[in-house]
Motif scaffolding. Sequence first.
Motif, PDB file in Angstrom:
ATOM      1  N   ARG A 131      46.923  32.279  48.198  1.00 55.55           N
ATOM      2  CA  ARG A 131      47.862  32.225  49.317  1.00 55.55           C
ATOM      3  C   ARG A 131      48.373  33.621  49.688  1.00 55.55           C
ATOM      4  NH1 ARG A 131      49.386  27.510  46.339  1.00 55.55           N
ATOM      5  NH2 ARG A 131      51.081  28.622  45.277  1.00 55.55           N
ATOM      6  N   MET A 132      47.926  34.632  48.918  1.00 54.84           N
ATOM      7  CA  MET A 132      48.334  36.009  49.180  1.00 54.84           C
ATOM      8  C   MET A 132      47.168  36.752  49.845  1.00 54.84           C
ATOM      9  SD  MET A 132      50.037  36.645  45.417  1.00 54.84           S
ATOM     10  CE  MET A 132      50.379  38.379  45.718  1.00 54.84           C
ATOM     11  N   THR A 133      47.476  37.799  50.540  1.00 55.74           N
ATOM     12  CA  THR A 133      46.428  38.546  51.239  1.00 55.74           C
ATOM     13  C   THR A 133      46.283  39.980  50.726  1.00 55.74           C
ATOM     14  OG1 THR A 133      48.018  39.240  52.942  1.00 55.74           O
ATOM     15  CG2 THR A 133      46.744  37.236  53.366  1.00 55.74           C
ATOM     16  N   SER A 134      47.189  40.418  49.847  1.00 61.84           N
ATOM     17  CA  SER A 134      47.199  41.828  49.454  1.00 61.84           C
ATOM     18  C   SER A 134      46.330  42.148  48.246  1.00 61.84           C
ATOM     19  CB  SER A 134      48.642  42.278  49.164  1.00 61.84           C
ATOM     20  OG  SER A 134      49.181  41.506  48.111  1.00 61.84           O
ATOM     21  N   VAL A 135      45.893  41.128  47.517  1.00 59.98           N
ATOM     22  CA  VAL A 135      45.105  41.389  46.310  1.00 59.98           C
ATOM     23  C   VAL A 135      43.665  41.713  46.696  1.00 59.98           C
ATOM     24  CG1 VAL A 135      44.291  40.460  44.119  1.00 59.98           C
ATOM     25  CG2 VAL A 135      46.569  39.857  44.952  1.00 59.98           C
ATOM     26  N   GLU A 136      43.266  42.956  46.426  1.00 58.79           N
ATOM     27  CA  GLU A 136      41.913  43.394  46.772  1.00 58.79           C
ATOM     28  C   GLU A 136      40.959  43.308  45.582  1.00 58.79           C
ATOM     29  OE1 GLU A 136      42.898  46.765  50.145  1.00 58.79           O
ATOM     30  OE2 GLU A 136      42.793  47.383  48.045  1.00 58.79           O
ATOM     31  N   GLY A 137      41.516  43.466  44.403  1.00 58.55           N
ATOM     32  CA  GLY A 137      40.681  43.431  43.206  1.00 58.55           C
ATOM     33  C   GLY A 137      41.469  42.918  42.025  1.00 58.55           C
ATOM     34  N   MET A 190      36.057  41.344  41.490  1.00 67.57           N
ATOM     35  CA  MET A 190      36.461  40.927  40.155  1.00 67.57           C
ATOM     36  C   MET A 190      35.763  41.721  39.055  1.00 67.57           C
ATOM     37  SD  MET A 190      38.528  38.321  39.288  1.00 67.57           S
ATOM     38  CE  MET A 190      38.231  37.079  40.570  1.00 67.57           C
ATOM     39  N   VAL A 191      36.515  42.084  38.024  1.00 69.05           N
ATOM     40  CA  VAL A 191      35.948  42.613  36.782  1.00 69.05           C
ATOM     41  C   VAL A 191      36.540  41.799  35.643  1.00 69.05           C
ATOM     42  CG1 VAL A 191      35.793  44.566  35.189  1.00 69.05           C
ATOM     43  CG2 VAL A 191      35.582  44.962  37.650  1.00 69.05           C
ATOM     44  N   GLY A 192      35.676  41.201  34.853  1.00 73.16           N
ATOM     45  CA  GLY A 192      36.128  40.434  33.697  1.00 73.16           C
ATOM     46  C   GLY A 192      35.962  41.229  32.425  1.00 73.16           C
ATOM     47  N   GLN A 193      36.100  40.546  31.300  1.00 73.40           N
ATOM     48  CA  GLN A 193      35.881  41.175  30.002  1.00 73.40           C
ATOM     49  C   GLN A 193      35.246  40.168  29.059  1.00 73.40           C
ATOM     50  OE1 GLN A 193      38.955  43.828  28.306  1.00 73.40           O
ATOM     51  NE2 GLN A 193      40.194  43.408  30.138  1.00 73.40           N
ATOM     52  N   GLY A 194      34.261  40.622  28.313  1.00 70.53           N
ATOM     53  CA  GLY A 194      33.622  39.778  27.314  1.00 70.53           C
ATOM     54  C   GLY A 194      32.137  39.548  27.522  1.00 70.53           C
ATOM     55  N   ASN A 195      31.645  39.765  28.745  1.00 71.84           N
ATOM     56  CA  ASN A 195      30.241  39.502  29.070  1.00 71.84           C
ATOM     57  C   ASN A 195      29.838  38.099  28.641  1.00 71.84           C
ATOM     58  OD1 ASN A 195      27.729  40.133  30.153  1.00 71.84           O
ATOM     59  ND2 ASN A 195      26.944  40.968  28.239  1.00 71.84           N
ATOM     60  N   PHE A 242      29.736  38.386  38.408  1.00 69.39           N
ATOM     61  CA  PHE A 242      30.747  39.416  38.649  1.00 69.39           C
ATOM     62  C   PHE A 242      30.728  40.424  37.501  1.00 69.39           C
ATOM     63  CE2 PHE A 242      33.200  35.764  36.859  1.00 69.39           C
ATOM     64  CZ  PHE A 242      33.708  36.338  35.715  1.00 69.39           C
ATOM     65  N   SER A 243      31.230  41.605  37.765  1.00 66.21           N
ATOM     66  CA  SER A 243      31.203  42.691  36.789  1.00 66.21           C
ATOM     67  C   SER A 243      32.076  42.361  35.582  1.00 66.21           C
ATOM     68  CB  SER A 243      31.679  43.988  37.443  1.00 66.21           C
ATOM     69  OG  SER A 243      30.833  44.347  38.515  1.00 66.21           O
ATOM     70  N   THR A 244      31.756  43.005  34.470  1.00 66.30           N
ATOM     71  CA  THR A 244      32.495  42.718  33.244  1.00 66.30           C
ATOM     72  C   THR A 244      32.434  43.912  32.303  1.00 66.30           C
ATOM     73  OG1 THR A 244      32.774  41.072  31.471  1.00 66.30           O
ATOM     74  CG2 THR A 244      30.524  41.733  32.005  1.00 66.30           C
TER      75      THR A 244
END
Length: 313
Positions: free
Chosen positions: A230-236, A262-267, A276-278
């Motif tokens: 519902r927000m528009t300011s989150v780019e990443g 998006m960047v996650g963690q754990g692969n 998505f990147s991780t």
Amino acid sequence: MTTIHDVAKKSGYSVSTVSRVLNQKKHVSKEARQAIESAIQALDYVPNDLARDLSQGKNFHIGIVLPHTKHPYFIEMLNGMIDCAFSTVYRLVLLPSEYDEKVEMEYLEQLRGKAFDALIFTSRGVDLDRLVDYATYGPIICSENPQRTDLQAVYLNRQEAYEEAFRWFQLKGKKDILLLLSRKYEASVTSQAVIKAYQAVFGQYPKECQIISGVTTYEEGFLLGERLARMTSVEGIMANVDDVAAGITAAYQQAKCPPPVMVGQGNQWSSQLLHFSTIDHHLYDLGYRSLEMAIGACEQTQIELCSTFIARE
């Protein structure tokens, strides 16, 4: 309950001779061995493994102190430890702590009482000074860089991977990045590393509204994603675990909104399937090497492993 003395009496041989048979030692005649083995079978005698282990100065139990198993970080570490343990005589004992210092002190007291041959702290609530104090009673392996030489450790260098991830955001022109932390800054070395990397790349401390802590599961990620959609300011979003990033992505898709970069963690499989990147922290290796150090199969007292940023377009 049948004892070794009962076996000795029935077989007609001394306790020391019975002990040599039980421990498969040489210098026992064929007749004596047969008589003792017959007595053991007749009395249904089972040796006391704990007493036998303690007579060797060990009980072959390694305590694994972990706050919980809700985060894949701990599961992957445990997988490495379990696989390492299979090739040894050591048994792993899981010691949940919820970061409770009092509970962790009880485990340290148990180490002093020889309940464990060693402890591995996958994460901690107790001070490092306490761990050093109790390391005189047995090996204590810490899963973070202790910044000191009087404590054994197998730990991750995450900094370069985090900075590489933020530079990747920067190259994509993303500045308004939400940082998801498992624990608050003051309590977590990992959270501190994320903030430090953000500062190194963007030259400023993130705003308070950019930091959210305590989101650790797919379900919690989905609930957060419903609010963010519902927000528009989150780019990443720099997520603390792939499953959280996957939950956020699913919420955006349900709202029919394009998710942030998006960047996650754990692969984990979630990042691979959703592409998505991780950041791969090589947690299996971290657990495996930690157990090796705990049982004395490693000559090093501190080992640094490096995380790897995996960019997926």
